[in-house]
Design a protein around this motif. Structure first.
Motif, short mmCIF file in Angstrom:
data_model
loop_
_atom_site.label_atom_id
_atom_site.label_comp_id
_atom_site.label_asym_id
_atom_site.label_seq_id
_atom_site.Cartn_x
_atom_site.Cartn_y
_atom_site.Cartn_z
N HIS A 13 1.23 -1.21 -0.02
CA HIS A 13 -0.20 -0.28 -0.17
C HIS A 13 0.99 1.08 -0.07
N GLN A 18 0.72 9.63 -0.89
CA GLN A 18 -0.49 9.40 -1.74
C GLN A 18 -1.12 11.23 -2.27
N GLU A 37 -7.42 5.37 -1.03
CA GLU A 37 -5.83 4.29 -1.25
C GLU A 37 -5.18 4.17 -2.07
N THR A 39 -2.17 1.98 -4.30
CA THR A 39 -1.43 0.97 -4.44
C THR A 39 -0.50 0.91 -5.84
N GLU A 49 -2.59 2.45 -8.62
CA GLU A 49 -3.69 2.29 -8.89
C GLU A 49 -4.35 3.48 -7.84
N GLN A 51 -7.87 4.93 -5.52
CA GLN A 51 -9.02 4.51 -6.15
C GLN A 51 -10.17 5.48 -5.72
N ASN A 52 -11.46 5.26 -4.97
CA ASN A 52 -12.29 6.88 -5.00
C ASN A 52 -11.81 7.96 -4.90
N SER A 70 -13.97 5.20 -9.00
CA SER A 70 -13.56 3.65 -8.29
C SER A 70 -12.29 3.57 -8.32
N SER A 71 -12.06 3.87 -9.71
CA SER A 71 -10.35 3.58 -9.68
C SER A 71 -10.02 4.30 -10.51
N GLN A 73 -5.93 4.08 -12.67
CA GLN A 73 -5.22 3.86 -13.35
C GLN A 73 -3.72 5.88 -14.06
#
Length: 179
Positions: A13, A18, A37, A39, A49, A51-52, A70-71, A73
């Motif tokens: 993670h 972030q 999140e 990744t 990747e 998220q949200n 929701s995701s 890349q």
């Protein structure tokens, strides 16, 4: 060792990146961005990747978000691996809901995103991506304060800026009109 690293890296993670990723996205898009999140992945190309993800709107076009998904890349430029900076080469919005807004002055909310680097109306410090993709998205239309009942669903699209000054934008778009 490379295969082992490629298999283990997605399990890490990378939330410590972030803030740096969010700042890079905000700088490039000229809008506030929220991400959940994070990744890391190495294959098929180094990147993240996310998220949200919520991409905020330019206040002159309203208070509703520009896009949420929701995701997402985010692939890194290869030179970013040596410099340690977060330099994004491409974005792929996965199942996004995008709001395209035309204001009372006749301008669209996505125009600033397409401005060439150094343009007078480009956000200060903006970076521009060679590729922005949409995978299975929904594109809504809003004219002033009124949201249209017409939209596109199952959108598959890609936008690439010109490779040189005076060149042409490349756009690929497929979607199903809906009401």
């Amino acid at each position: 060792a490379v295969v082992l690293a490629a298999l283990l890296v997605p399990l890490l993670h990378a939330n410590r990146f972030q803030d740096r990723i969010r700042h890079a996205l905000e700088s490039a898009l000229g809008r506030k961005v929220e991400i959940g999140e994070v990744t890391v992945h190495l294959l098929p190309a180094p990147g993240f990747e996310l998220q949200n993800v919520i991409i905020g709107e330019d206040p002159s076009f309203g208070a509703e978000y520009f896009a949420y998904m929701s995701s997402m890349q985010a692939r890194l430029r290869l030179r970013a691996l040596w410099t340690g900076r977060v330099e994004l080469a491409s974005l792929t919005l996965v199942e996004p809901s995008i709001n395209l807004v035309k204001n009372a002055q006749g301008r669209w909310n996505f125009e600033a995103l397409l401005a060439p680097a150094g343009a007078a109306d480009a956000p200060e410090g903006a970076a521009y991506f060679p590729y922005i993709g949409i995978d299975d998205g929904r594109v809504n239309f809003k004219f002033g304060d009124y949201k249209s009942v017409f939209y596109f669903r199952e959108v598959e699209a890609a936008v690439s800026p010109p490779r040189d000054t005076g060149g042409r934008w490349r756009l690929r778009f497929a979607g199903r009109p809906a009401r």
